[in-house]
Write a protein that holds these residues in place. Sequence first.
Motif, PDB file in Angstrom:
ATOM      1  N   GLY A   1       0.768  -1.336   0.006  1.00  0.00           N
ATOM      2  CA  GLY A   1      -0.017   0.029  -0.075  1.00  0.00           C
ATOM      3  C   GLY A   1       0.902   1.305  -0.138  1.00  0.00           C
ATOM      4  N   GLN A   2       2.228   1.189   0.703  1.00  0.00           N
ATOM      5  CA  GLN A   2       2.893   2.463   0.851  1.00  0.00           C
ATOM      6  C   GLN A   2       3.607   2.802  -0.828  1.00  0.00           C
ATOM      7  OE1 GLN A   2       5.414   2.493   4.002  1.00  0.00           O
ATOM      8  NE2 GLN A   2       3.889   1.783   5.435  1.00  0.00           N
ATOM      9  N   ILE A   3       3.740   1.594  -1.350  1.00  0.00           N
ATOM     10  CA  ILE A   3       4.285   1.782  -2.586  1.00  0.00           C
ATOM     11  C   ILE A   3       3.193   2.448  -3.623  1.00  0.00           C
ATOM     12  CG2 ILE A   3       5.281   0.691  -4.784  1.00  0.00           C
ATOM     13  CD1 ILE A   3       7.140   0.178  -2.686  1.00  0.00           C
ATOM     14  N   PHE A   4       1.937   1.874  -3.334  1.00  0.00           N
ATOM     15  CA  PHE A   4       0.945   2.474  -4.273  1.00  0.00           C
ATOM     16  C   PHE A   4       0.834   3.957  -3.833  1.00  0.00           C
ATOM     17  CE2 PHE A   4      -2.696  -0.858  -5.723  1.00  0.00           C
ATOM     18  CZ  PHE A   4      -1.377  -1.755  -6.022  1.00  0.00           C
ATOM     19  N   ALA A   5       0.770   4.395  -2.552  1.00  0.00           N
ATOM     20  CA  ALA A   5       0.905   5.702  -2.391  1.00  0.00           C
ATOM     21  C   ALA A   5       1.795   6.577  -2.769  1.00  0.00           C
ATOM     22  CB  ALA A   5       0.954   5.843  -0.894  1.00  0.00           C
ATOM     23  N   ILE A   6       3.060   6.072  -2.986  1.00  0.00           N
ATOM     24  CA  ILE A   6       4.165   6.821  -3.546  1.00  0.00           C
ATOM     25  C   ILE A   6       4.004   6.969  -4.995  1.00  0.00           C
ATOM     26  CG2 ILE A   6       6.694   6.619  -4.227  1.00  0.00           C
ATOM     27  CD1 ILE A   6       7.050   5.277  -1.600  1.00  0.00           C
ATOM     28  N   VAL A   7       3.214   5.725  -5.899  1.00  0.00           N
ATOM     29  CA  VAL A   7       2.953   6.024  -7.285  1.00  0.00           C
ATOM     30  C   VAL A   7       2.111   7.106  -7.398  1.00  0.00           C
ATOM     31  CG1 VAL A   7       1.950   4.863  -9.076  1.00  0.00           C
ATOM     32  CG2 VAL A   7       3.657   3.703  -7.626  1.00  0.00           C
ATOM     33  N   VAL A   8       1.072   6.988  -6.450  1.00  0.00           N
ATOM     34  CA  VAL A   8      -0.202   8.149  -6.435  1.00  0.00           C
ATOM     35  C   VAL A   8       0.662   9.683  -6.184  1.00  0.00           C
ATOM     36  CG1 VAL A   8      -1.916   9.023  -5.239  1.00  0.00           C
ATOM     37  CG2 VAL A   8      -1.915   6.711  -5.744  1.00  0.00           C
ATOM     38  N   MET A   9       1.782   9.530  -5.715  1.00  0.00           N
ATOM     39  CA  MET A   9       2.116  10.977  -5.211  1.00  0.00           C
ATOM     40  C   MET A   9       2.931  11.141  -6.712  1.00  0.00           C
ATOM     41  SD  MET A   9       3.655  10.743  -1.596  1.00  0.00           S
ATOM     42  CE  MET A   9       4.787  11.803  -1.644  1.00  0.00           C
ATOM     43  N   VAL A  10       3.556  10.237  -7.400  1.00  0.00           N
ATOM     44  CA  VAL A  10       4.154  10.845  -8.650  1.00  0.00           C
ATOM     45  C   VAL A  10       3.044  11.145  -9.567  1.00  0.00           C
ATOM     46  CG1 VAL A  10       5.565   9.845 -10.661  1.00  0.00           C
ATOM     47  CG2 VAL A  10       6.133   9.261  -8.371  1.00  0.00           C
ATOM     48  N   VAL A  11       2.121  10.357  -9.852  1.00  0.00           N
ATOM     49  CA  VAL A  11       1.078  10.849 -10.733  1.00  0.00           C
ATOM     50  C   VAL A  11       0.546  12.226 -10.534  1.00  0.00           C
ATOM     51  CG1 VAL A  11      -1.180  10.213 -11.661  1.00  0.00           C
ATOM     52  CG2 VAL A  11       0.619   8.581 -11.173  1.00  0.00           C
ATOM     53  N   ALA A  12       0.407  12.434  -9.029  1.00  0.00           N
ATOM     54  CA  ALA A  12      -0.260  13.830  -8.840  1.00  0.00           C
ATOM     55  C   ALA A  12       0.754  15.015  -9.142  1.00  0.00           C
ATOM     56  CB  ALA A  12      -0.416  13.951  -7.111  1.00  0.00           C
ATOM     57  N   ALA A  13       2.033  14.633  -8.700  1.00  0.00           N
ATOM     58  CA  ALA A  13       2.952  15.655  -9.263  1.00  0.00           C
ATOM     59  C   ALA A  13       2.934  16.017 -10.673  1.00  0.00           C
ATOM     60  CB  ALA A  13       4.292  15.304  -8.916  1.00  0.00           C
ATOM     61  N   CYS A  14       2.837  14.809 -11.588  1.00  0.00           N
ATOM     62  CA  CYS A  14       2.780  15.098 -13.032  1.00  0.00           C
ATOM     63  C   CYS A  14       1.329  15.773 -13.252  1.00  0.00           C
ATOM     64  CB  CYS A  14       2.473  13.705 -13.848  1.00  0.00           C
ATOM     65  SG  CYS A  14       4.280  12.833 -13.537  1.00  0.00           S
ATOM     66  N   GLU A  15       0.431  15.470 -12.796  1.00  0.00           N
ATOM     67  CA  GLU A  15      -0.691  16.010 -12.982  1.00  0.00           C
ATOM     68  C   GLU A  15      -0.770  17.611 -12.650  1.00  0.00           C
ATOM     69  OE1 GLU A  15      -3.341  15.843  -9.860  1.00  0.00           O
ATOM     70  OE2 GLU A  15      -3.993  17.762 -10.439  1.00  0.00           O
ATOM     71  N   VAL A  16      -0.162  18.013 -11.455  1.00  0.00           N
ATOM     72  CA  VAL A  16       0.054  19.484 -11.139  1.00  0.00           C
ATOM     73  C   VAL A  16       0.586  20.064 -12.132  1.00  0.00           C
ATOM     74  CG1 VAL A  16       1.193  20.824  -9.542  1.00  0.00           C
ATOM     75  CG2 VAL A  16      -0.324  19.074  -8.701  1.00  0.00           C
ATOM     76  N   THR A  17       1.852  19.446 -12.653  1.00  0.00           N
ATOM     77  CA  THR A  17       2.866  20.198 -13.604  1.00  0.00           C
ATOM     78  C   THR A  17       2.099  20.336 -14.847  1.00  0.00           C
ATOM     79  OG1 THR A  17       4.282  18.486 -12.549  1.00  0.00           O
ATOM     80  CG2 THR A  17       5.037  20.138 -14.270  1.00  0.00           C
ATOM     81  N   VAL A  18       1.549  19.507 -15.429  1.00  0.00           N
ATOM     82  CA  VAL A  18       0.741  19.743 -16.656  1.00  0.00           C
ATOM     83  C   VAL A  18      -0.373  20.652 -16.392  1.00  0.00           C
ATOM     84  CG1 VAL A  18      -0.600  18.647 -18.401  1.00  0.00           C
ATOM     85  CG2 VAL A  18       1.394  17.500 -17.548  1.00  0.00           C
ATOM     86  N   GLY A  19      -0.999  20.721 -15.271  1.00  0.00           N
ATOM     87  CA  GLY A  19      -2.246  21.528 -14.969  1.00  0.00           C
ATOM     88  C   GLY A  19      -1.991  22.919 -14.670  1.00  0.00           C
ATOM     89  N   LEU A  20      -0.523  23.133 -14.202  1.00  0.00           N
ATOM     90  CA  LEU A  20      -0.266  24.658 -14.040  1.00  0.00           C
ATOM     91  C   LEU A  20       0.190  25.058 -15.314  1.00  0.00           C
ATOM     92  CD1 LEU A  20       1.368  24.300 -10.455  1.00  0.00           C
ATOM     93  CD2 LEU A  20      -0.665  25.466 -10.999  1.00  0.00           C
ATOM     94  N   GLY A  21       0.879  23.972 -16.039  1.00  0.00           N
ATOM     95  CA  GLY A  21       1.208  24.618 -17.385  1.00  0.00           C
ATOM     96  C   GLY A  21       0.263  25.062 -18.295  1.00  0.00           C
ATOM     97  N   VAL A  22      -1.323  24.332 -18.134  1.00  0.00           N
ATOM     98  CA  VAL A  22      -2.088  24.834 -18.870  1.00  0.00           C
ATOM     99  C   VAL A  22      -2.697  26.280 -18.421  1.00  0.00           C
ATOM    100  CG1 VAL A  22      -4.504  24.307 -19.393  1.00  0.00           C
ATOM    101  CG2 VAL A  22      -2.763  22.315 -19.373  1.00  0.00           C
TER     102      VAL A  22
END
Lengths: 217, 99
Positions: free
Chosen positions: B57-78
């Motif tokens: 579950g902790q590995i899942f949480a880390i992957v979710v954090m990575v995806v959230a960071a990507c989403e933030v980067t692209v969203g803020l770029g938009v």
Amino acid sequence: MAEVLFFLTAIATLGGAVGVIALRNPFYSVLALVVHLISLAMLFLLLRAEFVAAAQVIVYAGAVMVLYVFVVSYVGGSEEPIGVGPSRGFRVASVAFGGALFLVLAIAILGSGLKAIDSQGAPYVSGFGSPGAIGKLLLTDFLLPFEVASFLLLVAAVGAVTLARRRGGLETPGELATYSALDFLRPAGTGTMAEGVGGRRRLPAATPESGTEDARA
Amino acid sequence: MNIAWFLTVSALIFCVGAGGVMTRRNPLVVLLCLELMLNAANLALIAFSRMHGNHDGQIFAIVVMVVAACEVTVGLGVIVAMYRRRVPIDVDELRELQG
């Protein structure tokens, strides 16, 4: 002790979450989210997830929030006008939606057949949640997700630069009239990346003297 | 503390985030509310990881954090691109894909 700590951090977490959606100025919303994230990291610590808590503080509260603060200051953090928000009925409807969602989730938690949900969890073994244990898993069982995640980060970085880059080059007349020293020092026939995408007009790649005449003309 | 308490807090955070996505009109704040919902999911994942005494579950949480960071980067770029093009920063006004 753990109970007191849990309730304090849970209240801080929920307070930060409510602050994000209730504060009118986006800048304050970002700061409320920082409070939320740091207290959430404390909840992670209570769950013995030490590495994830540290990553939460460093990656989220450190890096991502700095990005948010920069963008809010750049865009100007326009406050939403008080009267123009969503209509009252819609606001009530969304609060009702949130309440109904919580009801569904609470029923799911209460009615779940998981026995261990009402316990403190599995007995603690030394090293649970430590960076060593997580790193070992990431490089053995979860190697492929780990690599895919790193590739995803690369794609996101390139995509963000592409989206937010300055289109059309330096368009203001003031900037068009200025020349940098590099324009004259570089060899004939070479160009910059900005010119490559048709952004910036350039000196005819000739001798530096003709360039200076253009600038004066 | 029982695991159920952590799950309840997680459910509350998720509902607050979902309500915020519906009510707020500034895309920056909508992105922040998405972060809230992702973090609620992270809390539930880590609570279950503790419940089972398993690291997955902790590995899942880390992957979710990575995806959230990507989403933030692209969203803020938009959002920055929208600001450059003088498009109103308001999700109710942004109904078309056409620039």
